[in-house]
Design a protein around this motif. Structure first.
Motif, PDB file in Angstrom:
ATOM      1  N   PHE A  67       0.371  -1.059  -0.127  1.00 52.09           N
ATOM      2  CA  PHE A  67       0.169  -0.242  -0.120  1.00 52.09           C
ATOM      3  C   PHE A  67       0.759   1.149   0.018  1.00 52.09           C
ATOM      4  N   GLN A  68       1.806   1.231   0.647  1.00 53.11           N
ATOM      5  CA  GLN A  68       2.678   2.700   0.882  1.00 53.11           C
ATOM      6  C   GLN A  68       3.464   2.642  -0.299  1.00 53.11           C
ATOM      7  N   ASP A  69       3.648   1.383  -1.307  1.00 52.53           N
ATOM      8  CA  ASP A  69       4.641   1.903  -2.415  1.00 52.53           C
ATOM      9  C   ASP A  69       3.679   1.896  -3.854  1.00 52.53           C
ATOM     10  N   MET A  70       2.610   0.961  -3.218  1.00 54.51           N
ATOM     11  CA  MET A  70       1.373   1.892  -4.990  1.00 54.51           C
ATOM     12  C   MET A  70       0.178   3.450  -4.565  1.00 54.51           C
ATOM     13  N   THR A  71       1.176   3.767  -3.277  1.00 49.50           N
ATOM     14  CA  THR A  71       0.181   5.590  -3.164  1.00 49.50           C
ATOM     15  C   THR A  71       1.065   6.365  -2.949  1.00 49.50           C
ATOM     16  N   GLY A  72       2.636   6.357  -2.948  1.00 48.18           N
ATOM     17  CA  GLY A  72       3.293   6.442  -2.112  1.00 48.18           C
ATOM     18  C   GLY A  72       4.506   7.276  -3.315  1.00 48.18           C
ATOM     19  N   PRO A  73       5.253   7.711  -3.341  1.00 45.73           N
ATOM     20  CA  PRO A  73       6.304   8.460  -4.494  1.00 45.73           C
ATOM     21  C   PRO A  73       6.670   7.821  -5.461  1.00 45.73           C
ATOM     22  N   ALA A  74       6.651   7.438  -6.992  1.00 47.35           N
ATOM     23  CA  ALA A  74       7.809   6.605  -7.210  1.00 47.35           C
ATOM     24  C   ALA A  74       8.249   7.451  -7.435  1.00 47.35           C
ATOM     25  N   TRP A  75       9.083   8.247  -7.283  1.00 45.27           N
ATOM     26  CA  TRP A  75      10.715   8.991  -7.657  1.00 45.27           C
ATOM     27  C   TRP A  75      10.624   9.508  -6.679  1.00 45.27           C
ATOM     28  N   PRO A  76      11.855   9.951  -5.909  1.00 44.76           N
ATOM     29  CA  PRO A  76      11.897  11.412  -5.009  1.00 44.76           C
ATOM     30  C   PRO A  76      11.398  12.308  -4.745  1.00 44.76           C
ATOM     31  N   ASP A  77      11.783  13.068  -6.031  1.00 42.47           N
ATOM     32  CA  ASP A  77      10.434  13.990  -6.236  1.00 42.47           C
ATOM     33  C   ASP A  77       9.286  14.633  -6.738  1.00 42.47           C
ATOM     34  N   ASP A  78       8.885  13.183  -7.194  1.00 34.51           N
ATOM     35  CA  ASP A  78       6.853  12.935  -7.184  1.00 34.51           C
ATOM     36  C   ASP A  78       6.338  13.167  -5.571  1.00 34.51           C
ATOM     37  N   GLN A  79       5.406  13.075  -6.384  1.00 31.80           N
ATOM     38  CA  GLN A  79       4.045  13.599  -4.980  1.00 31.80           C
ATOM     39  C   GLN A  79       3.394  12.591  -4.634  1.00 31.80           C
ATOM     40  N   ALA A  80       3.224  12.490  -3.459  1.00 36.21           N
ATOM     41  CA  ALA A  80       2.454  11.014  -3.219  1.00 36.21           C
ATOM     42  C   ALA A  80       1.106  11.407  -3.229  1.00 36.21           C
ATOM     43  N   ARG A  81       0.021   9.771  -3.724  1.00 34.88           N
ATOM     44  CA  ARG A  81      -1.200  10.290  -4.006  1.00 34.88           C
ATOM     45  C   ARG A  81      -1.507  10.734  -2.663  1.00 34.88           C
ATOM     46  N   PRO A  82      -2.743  11.469  -2.367  1.00 31.42           N
ATOM     47  CA  PRO A  82      -3.303  11.401  -0.763  1.00 31.42           C
ATOM     48  C   PRO A  82      -3.590  10.317   0.417  1.00 31.42           C
ATOM     49  N   SER A  83      -4.320   9.492  -0.504  1.00 35.08           N
ATOM     50  CA  SER A  83      -4.350   8.180   0.426  1.00 35.08           C
ATOM     51  C   SER A  83      -2.721   7.574   1.341  1.00 35.08           C
ATOM     52  N   TYR A  84      -1.645   7.986   0.374  1.00 33.21           N
ATOM     53  CA  TYR A  84      -0.690   7.722   0.864  1.00 33.21           C
ATOM     54  C   TYR A  84      -0.425   8.108   2.865  1.00 33.21           C
ATOM     55  N   ARG A  85      -1.101   9.617   2.626  1.00 30.12           N
ATOM     56  CA  ARG A  85      -1.555   9.453   4.373  1.00 30.12           C
ATOM     57  C   ARG A  85      -1.761   8.690   5.123  1.00 30.12           C
ATOM     58  N   MET A  86      -2.040   7.674   4.832  1.00 28.90           N
ATOM     59  CA  MET A  86      -2.740   6.814   6.123  1.00 28.90           C
ATOM     60  C   MET A  86      -1.475   5.402   6.184  1.00 28.90           C
ATOM     61  N   PHE A  87      -0.906   4.770   5.359  1.00 23.19           N
ATOM     62  CA  PHE A  87       0.295   3.826   5.020  1.00 23.19           C
ATOM     63  C   PHE A  87       1.645   4.597   5.094  1.00 23.19           C
ATOM     64  N   GLU A  88       2.340   6.441   5.228  1.00 28.23           N
ATOM     65  CA  GLU A  88       3.038   6.480   5.059  1.00 28.23           C
ATOM     66  C   GLU A  88       3.856   6.145   6.816  1.00 28.23           C
ATOM     67  N   GLY A  89       4.721   6.035   6.877  1.00 22.46           N
ATOM     68  CA  GLY A  89       6.150   5.422   8.808  1.00 22.46           C
ATOM     69  C   GLY A  89       6.209   4.033   8.519  1.00 22.46           C
TER      70      GLY A  89
END
Length: 174
Positions: A67-89
């Motif tokens: 879930f982190q990988d699917m919703t997080g940024p693909a590259w360091p400069d990319d922005q994460a999806r809003p749903s990443y907020r619930m999987f971040e950490g």
């Protein structure tokens, strides 16, 4: 045992307390809750049905990194999806090979955007993710993708219930 993901709903009138002390809103024995066992169990039998109602608790087992990988940024400069907020950490690893869990509270006002975004993720997205992120796609990956799709549905229903009831949630990775 492994590092797992658990989320617990809280009422909006507890938002300030949850933001200040999110760990107070996580069960003392979330694995027991997830497996339908009494807290502090050392042996027992279960039907593996979650103890708390599904609108009160979300359990993603050990599949949370997908879930982190699917919703997080693909590259360091990319922005994460809003749903990443619930999987971040990430847990903090300790010298004795144990870890300190990651704990965060998500206030009720953030839940609708997270739910809307996660609602656009489908099983096909996970299959595509596995096909493009792994050089050698194996049957094990296909089975894991199916498990992630199962937990995706649970996460979407959990969030939909929170939006409907105006609640927030606290989650822990640990």
């Amino acid at each position: 045992m492994g590092i797992r993901y658990y989320a617990y709903a809280f009422d909006s009138d507890n938002t300030n307390a949850a933001l200040k002390h999110p760990h107070h809103f996580v069960s003392v024995d979330p694995l027991a809750d997830a497996l339908g066992l009494p807290h502090g169990f050392t042996a027992g039998t279960t039907n593996f049905e979650q103890g708390p109602p599904t609108e009160e608790m979300l359990y993603l087992d050990k599949l949370w990194p997908a879930f982190q990988d699917m919703t997080g940024p693909a590259w360091p400069d990319d922005q994460a999806r809003p749903s990443y907020r619930m999987f971040e950490g990430r847990v903090t690893m300790l010298e004795d090979y144990s870890w300190r869990p990651w704990v965060r509270a998500i206030p009720p006002e953030e839940v609708p955007l997270i739910a809307e975004d996660l609602g656009t993720v489908s099983e096909a997205d996970f299959i595509q993710y596995y096909l493009t992120s792994r050089a050698n796609y194996h049957d094990r990956d296909a089975g894991e993708a199916a498990g992630v799709a199962h937990f995706l549905g649970r996460a979407q229903r959990f969030l939909d219930g929170l939006v409907e009831s105006g609640r927030g949630f606290t989650y822990t990775i640990g």
